[in-house]
Design a protein around this motif. Structure first.
Motif, PDB file in Angstrom:
ATOM      1  N   MET A  74     -12.158  15.771   1.230  1.00 53.66           N
ATOM      2  CA  MET A  74     -11.597  14.827   0.264  1.00 53.66           C
ATOM      3  C   MET A  74     -11.911  15.331  -1.141  1.00 53.66           C
ATOM      4  SD  MET A  74      -9.673  12.185   0.179  1.00 53.66           S
ATOM      5  CE  MET A  74      -9.627  12.049   1.942  1.00 53.66           C
ATOM      6  N   ILE A  75     -10.876  15.626  -1.912  1.00 58.27           N
ATOM      7  CA  ILE A  75     -11.009  16.271  -3.216  1.00 58.27           C
ATOM      8  C   ILE A  75     -10.484  15.347  -4.315  1.00 58.27           C
ATOM      9  CG2 ILE A  75     -10.447  18.330  -4.567  1.00 58.27           C
ATOM     10  CD1 ILE A  75     -12.011  18.908  -1.943  1.00 58.27           C
ATOM     11  N   PHE A  76     -11.204  15.300  -5.434  1.00 58.51           N
ATOM     12  CA  PHE A  76     -10.844  14.504  -6.607  1.00 58.51           C
ATOM     13  C   PHE A  76     -10.613  15.450  -7.779  1.00 58.51           C
ATOM     14  CE2 PHE A  76     -12.170  12.471 -10.571  1.00 58.51           C
ATOM     15  CZ  PHE A  76     -11.462  11.279 -10.542  1.00 58.51           C
ATOM     16  N   ALA A  77      -9.577  15.180  -8.577  1.00 56.01           N
ATOM     17  CA  ALA A  77      -9.340  15.946  -9.798  1.00 56.01           C
ATOM     18  C   ALA A  77      -8.746  15.008 -10.846  1.00 56.01           C
ATOM     19  CB  ALA A  77      -8.400  17.119  -9.535  1.00 56.01           C
ATOM     20  N   ARG A  78      -8.870  15.388 -12.110  1.00 59.66           N
ATOM     21  CA  ARG A  78      -8.299  14.571 -13.176  1.00 59.66           C
ATOM     22  C   ARG A  78      -7.607  15.459 -14.203  1.00 59.66           C
ATOM     23  NH1 ARG A  78     -13.659  12.736 -16.409  1.00 59.66           N
ATOM     24  NH2 ARG A  78     -13.841  14.602 -17.662  1.00 59.66           N
ATOM     25  N   SER A  79      -6.676  14.816 -14.914  1.00 61.50           N
ATOM     26  CA  SER A  79      -5.943  15.475 -15.982  1.00 61.50           C
ATOM     27  C   SER A  79      -6.013  14.612 -17.224  1.00 61.50           C
ATOM     28  CB  SER A  79      -4.476  15.686 -15.581  1.00 61.50           C
ATOM     29  OG  SER A  79      -3.751  16.208 -16.669  1.00 61.50           O
ATOM     30  N   GLY A  80      -6.391  15.198 -18.333  1.00 64.32           N
ATOM     31  CA  GLY A  80      -6.423  14.485 -19.603  1.00 64.32           C
ATOM     32  C   GLY A  80      -5.214  14.784 -20.471  1.00 64.32           C
ATOM     33  N   ASP A  81      -4.277  15.587 -19.946  1.00 66.75           N
ATOM     34  CA  ASP A  81      -3.099  15.975 -20.730  1.00 66.75           C
ATOM     35  C   ASP A  81      -1.791  15.655 -20.009  1.00 66.75           C
ATOM     36  OD1 ASP A  81      -3.094  17.934 -18.765  1.00 66.75           O
ATOM     37  OD2 ASP A  81      -3.456  19.597 -20.147  1.00 66.75           O
ATOM     38  N   GLY A  82      -1.753  14.510 -19.352  1.00 65.46           N
ATOM     39  CA  GLY A  82      -0.523  14.068 -18.716  1.00 65.46           C
ATOM     40  C   GLY A  82      -0.094  14.871 -17.511  1.00 65.46           C
ATOM     41  N   ALA A 100      -0.430  18.174 -17.083  1.00 60.40           N
ATOM     42  CA  ALA A 100      -0.107  19.580 -17.352  1.00 60.40           C
ATOM     43  C   ALA A 100      -1.170  20.511 -16.763  1.00 60.40           C
ATOM     44  CB  ALA A 100       0.044  19.822 -18.847  1.00 60.40           C
ATOM     45  N   THR A 101      -2.441  20.105 -16.869  1.00 55.82           N
ATOM     46  CA  THR A 101      -3.544  20.874 -16.282  1.00 55.82           C
ATOM     47  C   THR A 101      -4.482  19.911 -15.570  1.00 55.82           C
ATOM     48  OG1 THR A 101      -4.894  20.720 -18.295  1.00 55.82           O
ATOM     49  CG2 THR A 101      -3.449  22.656 -18.078  1.00 55.82           C
ATOM     50  N   TRP A 102      -5.237  20.447 -14.637  1.00 51.68           N
ATOM     51  CA  TRP A 102      -6.161  19.640 -13.827  1.00 51.68           C
ATOM     52  C   TRP A 102      -7.552  20.219 -13.927  1.00 51.68           C
ATOM     53  CZ3 TRP A 102      -4.521  15.135 -11.954  1.00 51.68           C
ATOM     54  CH2 TRP A 102      -3.144  14.919 -11.983  1.00 51.68           C
ATOM     55  N   GLY A 103      -8.526  19.333 -14.130  1.00 45.30           N
ATOM     56  CA  GLY A 103      -9.920  19.752 -14.256  1.00 45.30           C
ATOM     57  C   GLY A 103     -10.512  20.195 -12.929  1.00 45.30           C
ATOM     58  N   LEU A 104     -11.781  20.484 -12.994  1.00 42.16           N
ATOM     59  CA  LEU A 104     -12.533  20.929 -11.835  1.00 42.16           C
ATOM     60  C   LEU A 104     -12.336  20.006 -10.640  1.00 42.16           C
ATOM     61  CD1 LEU A 104     -14.756  22.862 -10.760  1.00 42.16           C
ATOM     62  CD2 LEU A 104     -16.407  21.173 -11.570  1.00 42.16           C
ATOM     63  N   ARG A 105     -12.079  20.575  -9.507  1.00 39.39           N
ATOM     64  CA  ARG A 105     -11.946  19.796  -8.274  1.00 39.39           C
ATOM     65  C   ARG A 105     -13.331  19.479  -7.729  1.00 39.39           C
ATOM     66  NH1 ARG A 105      -7.369  21.730 -10.421  1.00 39.39           N
ATOM     67  NH2 ARG A 105      -5.607  21.763  -9.060  1.00 39.39           N
ATOM     68  N   GLN A 106     -13.493  18.247  -7.241  1.00 41.61           N
ATOM     69  CA  GLN A 106     -14.771  17.819  -6.682  1.00 41.61           C
ATOM     70  C   GLN A 106     -14.581  17.343  -5.249  1.00 41.61           C
ATOM     71  OE1 GLN A 106     -16.852  14.869  -9.111  1.00 41.61           O
ATOM     72  NE2 GLN A 106     -15.330  15.247 -10.690  1.00 41.61           N
ATOM     73  N   ASP A 107     -15.385  17.845  -4.333  1.00 46.38           N
ATOM     74  CA  ASP A 107     -15.423  17.306  -2.966  1.00 46.38           C
ATOM     75  C   ASP A 107     -16.261  16.041  -3.048  1.00 46.38           C
ATOM     76  OD1 ASP A 107     -15.905  16.653  -0.296  1.00 46.38           O
ATOM     77  OD2 ASP A 107     -16.205  18.725   0.313  1.00 46.38           O
ATOM     78  N   VAL A 108     -15.639  14.878  -2.905  1.00 42.02           N
ATOM     79  CA  VAL A 108     -16.332  13.610  -3.124  1.00 42.02           C
ATOM     80  C   VAL A 108     -16.877  12.978  -1.848  1.00 42.02           C
ATOM     81  CG1 VAL A 108     -15.201  13.052  -5.300  1.00 42.02           C
ATOM     82  CG2 VAL A 108     -14.109  12.389  -3.141  1.00 42.02           C
ATOM     83  N   SER A 109     -16.605  13.568  -0.703  1.00 38.12           N
ATOM     84  CA  SER A 109     -17.137  13.041   0.554  1.00 38.12           C
ATOM     85  C   SER A 109     -18.538  13.599   0.804  1.00 38.12           C
ATOM     86  CB  SER A 109     -16.225  13.440   1.720  1.00 38.12           C
ATOM     87  OG  SER A 109     -16.801  13.068   2.955  1.00 38.12           O
ATOM     88  N   ARG A 110     -19.407  12.760   1.294  1.00 34.32           N
ATOM     89  CA  ARG A 110     -20.757  13.192   1.681  1.00 34.32           C
ATOM     90  C   ARG A 110     -20.853  13.461   3.175  1.00 34.32           C
ATOM     91  NH1 ARG A 110     -20.890  15.404  -1.855  1.00 34.32           N
ATOM     92  NH2 ARG A 110     -20.825  14.535  -3.905  1.00 34.32           N
ATOM     93  N   ALA A 111     -19.716  13.445   3.857  1.00 32.36           N
ATOM     94  CA  ALA A 111     -19.711  13.762   5.294  1.00 32.36           C
ATOM     95  C   ALA A 111     -20.133  15.218   5.484  1.00 32.36           C
ATOM     96  CB  ALA A 111     -18.318  13.547   5.875  1.00 32.36           C
ATOM     97  N   PRO A 112     -20.813  15.516   6.577  1.00 39.23           N
ATOM     98  CA  PRO A 112     -21.212  16.901   6.800  1.00 39.23           C
ATOM     99  C   PRO A 112     -19.990  17.804   6.984  1.00 39.23           C
ATOM    100  CG  PRO A 112     -21.655  15.566   8.747  1.00 39.23           C
ATOM    101  CD  PRO A 112     -21.215  14.633   7.662  1.00 39.23           C
TER     102      PRO A 112
END
Length: 180
Positions: free
Chosen positions: A98-106, A108-120
């Motif tokens: 499960m990956i989370f990413a965000r964009s502050g420019d509508g 156009a670009t996406w920030g660092l991807r984060q694995d947000v699950s703590r499952a092994p």
């Protein structure tokens, strides 16, 4: 193409998340995860590929085509930051994270991807859901099979559980996981 979520920001820009599969009739190739954006009421669209996932693992005869395939949720907060939460695998028929990413420019670009699950590692993470509001207040949920699967069960989803996390700073820090 499998659509999976949409949102409109304060300027009226519309965003839609979707997964693109090859047209082979079966989910055996890479899956592209896209965000489409319209700034003119749907007259024209731009498309940004956010990620690529390997072909989905099979969940047996009880599930439909690409049931465990890559999917993406999308939300926009009150500051017009665009967020995506998606499940993706690193290889063909591999388990999804499960990956989370965000964009502050509508988008156009996406920030660092984060694995947000703590499952092994080895647990399959699927079915992302998300809502955002205010200044970086984002709530996410998903299901995973970290509690194992009994091969004797008739239902391959028998061991799936739903998990939740939240962030109040747009994904810089996260709350602990809560099993719902």
């Amino acid at each position: 193409s499998l659509p999976s979520g949409g949102a409109i920001d304060s300027k009226g820009n519309a965003y839609f998340a979707w997964s693109g599969y090859e047209a082979s009739g079966k989910p055996s190739g890479d899956v592209n995860l896209f965000v489409s954006k319209s700034a003119d009421g749907g007259k024209t669209w731009t498309v940004q590929r956010v990620a690529v996932s390997g072909a989905p693992p099979s969940c047996g005869s009880s599930c439909g085509w690409a049931y465990w395939g890559a999917q993406m949720a999308l939300a926009v907060d009150g500051m017009d930051r665009v967020y995506v939460l998606y499940n993706a695998s690193s290889g063909k028929f591999a388990v999804n994270r499960m990956i989370f990413a965000r964009s502050g420019d509508g988008g156009a670009t996406w920030g660092l991807r984060q694995d947000v699950s703590r499952a092994p590692e080895g647990a399959n993470n699927l079915f992302p859901a998300m809502a955002a509001r205010g200044d970086g207040d984002v709530r996410i949920a998903w299901q995973d099979d970290r509690n194992g699967f009994d091969a004797g069960d008739d239902d391959p989803g028998a061991r799936w559980n739903t998990y939740h996390r939240l962030t109040t700073d747009g994904g810089t820090t996260w709350s602990p996981e809560v099993q719902l």
